[in-house]
Motif scaffolding. Structure first.
Motif, PDB file in Angstrom:
ATOM      1  N   TYR A   1      -6.998  -1.706  -3.228  1.00 45.24           N
ATOM      2  CA  TYR A   1      -6.803  -0.292  -3.516  1.00 45.24           C
ATOM      3  C   TYR A   1      -6.330  -0.148  -4.951  1.00 45.24           C
ATOM      4  O   TYR A   1      -5.624  -1.027  -5.463  1.00 45.24           O
ATOM      5  CB  TYR A   1      -5.753   0.305  -2.578  1.00 45.24           C
ATOM      6  CG  TYR A   1      -6.135   0.241  -1.125  1.00 45.24           C
ATOM      7  CD1 TYR A   1      -6.953   1.211  -0.553  1.00 45.24           C
ATOM      8  CD2 TYR A   1      -5.695  -0.802  -0.320  1.00 45.24           C
ATOM      9  CE1 TYR A   1      -7.309   1.151   0.775  1.00 45.24           C
ATOM     10  CE2 TYR A   1      -6.042  -0.874   1.018  1.00 45.24           C
ATOM     11  CZ  TYR A   1      -6.850   0.105   1.560  1.00 45.24           C
ATOM     12  OH  TYR A   1      -7.216   0.037   2.882  1.00 45.24           O
TER      13      TYR A   1
ATOM     14  N   ARG B   1       0.819  -1.226   0.000  1.00 47.20           N
ATOM     15  CA  ARG B   1       0.000   0.000   0.000  1.00 47.20           C
ATOM     16  C   ARG B   1       0.849   1.271   0.000  1.00 47.20           C
ATOM     17  O   ARG B   1       0.526   2.237  -0.678  1.00 47.20           O
ATOM     18  CB  ARG B   1      -0.941  -0.021   1.197  1.00 47.20           C
ATOM     19  CG  ARG B   1      -1.974   1.057   1.143  1.00 47.20           C
ATOM     20  CD  ARG B   1      -3.012   0.851   2.209  1.00 47.20           C
ATOM     21  NE  ARG B   1      -3.910   1.991   2.237  1.00 47.20           N
ATOM     22  CZ  ARG B   1      -4.570   2.379   3.292  1.00 47.20           C
ATOM     23  NH1 ARG B   1      -4.455   1.723   4.423  1.00 47.20           N
ATOM     24  NH2 ARG B   1      -5.346   3.429   3.249  1.00 47.20           N
TER      25      ARG B   1
ATOM     26  N   VAL C   1     -10.449   2.957  -2.861  1.00 47.03           N
ATOM     27  CA  VAL C   1     -10.832   1.570  -2.618  1.00 47.03           C
ATOM     28  C   VAL C   1     -11.570   1.079  -3.857  1.00 47.03           C
ATOM     29  O   VAL C   1     -12.606   1.622  -4.227  1.00 47.03           O
ATOM     30  CB  VAL C   1     -11.721   1.451  -1.359  1.00 47.03           C
ATOM     31  CG1 VAL C   1     -12.227   0.024  -1.203  1.00 47.03           C
ATOM     32  CG2 VAL C   1     -10.969   1.897  -0.118  1.00 47.03           C
TER      33      VAL C   1
END
Length: 143
Positions: free
Chosen positions: A38, A12, A28
């Protein structure tokens, strides 16, 4: 992804850095009880978009809690003289909310998702969708 740009998004934080370098936002893309996906879309000069996605699997304790909180939402509307049904699994936006508030929230989220995904196909809108079931996923039986 272009040939001169290696697939470097592995977590991430890397995705956030990739998006920040291109001036785009991370959003999202998909969410269920066990993971969150994501994505970042970066427009290219030729009009296409470069897409980077990362699926983050949640820790087991959080995943179990989210499964207990996941709802199955059934919605329907009339389309060409017949009833068109849509079913979505939704995790409430606020896990600590009361059951009544969570049921209301997941109904709204499900209606918005169905409209976004199916409006052009069957004319589903938040205004014409009717909720016919909201049940916890761990208690839901299709028949």
């Amino acid at each position: 992804m272009t040939a001169d740009e290696p697939d470097s998004v592995v977590d991430r934080e890397t995705l956030k850095a990739w998006a920040r370098a291109r001036g785009v936002r991370v959003r999202v893309a998909c969410e269920d009880w066990e993971s969150i996906t994501y994505e970042a879309l970066s427009p290219q000069p030729d009009g296409t978009s470069l897409v980077q996605r990362i699926r983050c699997v949640l820790p087991e304790t959080i995943a179990r809690r989210r499964l207990r909180m996941t709802y199955v939402v059934g919605l329907c509307h009339e389309f060409d003289g017949a009833e068109c049904a849509h079913v979505r699994r939704i995790v409430p936006p606020v896990l600590s909310s009361t059951d009544e508030a969570a049921r209301r929230d997941v109904s709204l989220v499900a209606a918005a998702l169905v409209e976004a995904e199916r409006r052009t196909v069957c004319g589903a809108t938040a205004d014409n969708l009717r909720v016919y079931i909201v049940e916890r996923a761990d208690r839901w039986r299709p028949f």
